[in-house]
Design an enzyme around this catalytic site. Structure first.
Site, PDB file in Angstrom:
ATOM      1  N   CYS A  79     -32.509  41.909  27.850  1.00  0.00           N
ATOM      2  CA  CYS A  79     -32.068  40.606  27.344  1.00  0.00           C
ATOM      3  C   CYS A  79     -31.006  40.761  26.246  1.00  0.00           C
ATOM      4  O   CYS A  79     -29.858  41.050  26.546  1.00  0.00           O
ATOM      5  CB  CYS A  79     -33.282  39.800  26.870  1.00  0.00           C
ATOM      6  SG  CYS A  79     -32.977  38.019  26.763  1.00  0.00           S
ATOM      7  N   HIS A 169     -37.490  40.456  30.665  1.00  0.00           N
ATOM      8  CA  HIS A 169     -38.367  41.168  29.732  1.00  0.00           C
ATOM      9  C   HIS A 169     -39.502  41.871  30.490  1.00  0.00           C
ATOM     10  O   HIS A 169     -40.570  41.295  30.689  1.00  0.00           O
ATOM     11  CB  HIS A 169     -38.992  40.191  28.740  1.00  0.00           C
ATOM     12  CG  HIS A 169     -38.023  39.601  27.767  1.00  0.00           C
ATOM     13  ND1 HIS A 169     -37.808  40.120  26.508  1.00  0.00           N
ATOM     14  CD2 HIS A 169     -37.193  38.533  27.880  1.00  0.00           C
ATOM     15  CE1 HIS A 169     -36.898  39.391  25.877  1.00  0.00           C
ATOM     16  NE2 HIS A 169     -36.517  38.422  26.689  1.00  0.00           N
ATOM     17  N   GLU A 171     -41.354  44.119  29.358  1.00  0.00           N
ATOM     18  CA  GLU A 171     -42.424  44.452  28.404  1.00  0.00           C
ATOM     19  C   GLU A 171     -43.444  43.337  28.259  1.00  0.00           C
ATOM     20  O   GLU A 171     -44.504  43.539  27.648  1.00  0.00           O
ATOM     21  CB  GLU A 171     -41.814  44.799  27.040  1.00  0.00           C
ATOM     22  CG  GLU A 171     -41.345  43.629  26.199  1.00  0.00           C
ATOM     23  CD  GLU A 171     -39.980  43.073  26.601  1.00  0.00           C
ATOM     24  OE1 GLU A 171     -39.493  42.150  25.911  1.00  0.00           O
ATOM     25  OE2 GLU A 171     -39.407  43.540  27.609  1.00  0.00           O
TER      26      GLU A 171
END
Length: 199
Positions: A79, A169, A171
């Site tokens: 991002c 994302h 994560e």
């Protein structure tokens, strides 16, 4: 293996949690001394790219990290991290590291689709969960850039030499394939090739 994680703003703790889960040591990068340490890979997390870019310069981290990336340090950028790497931003005059030869559009999905979730194939990894939060996408790529994934005909993941750039994302989900791909890229390259040249 030690992975440096840019830890000045944004979602760095989520990346650190995954590295710990995968048994990988990490170093939080918060100032110029940290950025000049020896580490084998770099994560540029999501967050606010303008703030991150400003802090990188104020904290004397910009030049050492840019040089390490240019010399081949493996990077995973998500991002805002993608924006930091991009050679060009189509809707912003700012330019940061400029090491990834792509054109990126900031906040590309607008307010209505500011945040959304989907699953799409990434390279040869199969389908991967993707969480987008006020995300950019890649409008165009130059020679040598491998497109890893598209969503609604927009490029959202690329690889160029040592750099992996993502609009989303990874994560924030339980799937670890993206991080494992990044760690594999560290294992498979000659680490000394860049560390001998970098500061």
């Amino acid at each position: 293996m030690i992975v440096g994680v840019l830890a000045v703003q944004g979602a760095f703790a989520e990346h650190e949690k995954i590295l710990k889960e995968l048994g990988v040591e990490y170093l939080e990068l918060r100032n110029g001394n940290d950025a000049r340490q020896d580490f084998d890979g770099l994560i540029l997390p999501g967050g606010e790219s303008t703030t991150q870019g400003k802090l990188l310069r104020e904290l004397d981290m910009f030049e050492p990290l840019q040089e390490k990336i240019a010399y081949g340090l493996p990077v995973l950028a998500t991002c805002a991290g993608l924006i930091l790497l991009a050679e060009e931003l189509s809707n912003d005059s700012a330019r940061y590291f400029g090491t990834l030869p792509v054109k990126v559009k900031r906040n590309a999905y607008g307010r209505q689709l500011g945040s959304f979730y989907t699953e799409e194939a990434v390279g040869d990894l199969g389908k991967v969960p993707m969480t987008f939060i006020r995300a950019p996408y890649i409008e165009s790529v130059k020679a040598g850039v491998e497109v890893l994934a598209e969503v609604n005909e927009h490029i959202v993941a690329v690889r160029y030499k040592n750099q992996i750039g993502l609009s989303f994302h990874p994560e924030l989900n339980e799937d670890r394939k993206i991080h494992q791909m990044f760690l594999d890229s560290i294992s498979h390259q000659d680490l000394k090739a860049w560390t001998q040249k970098a500061i």
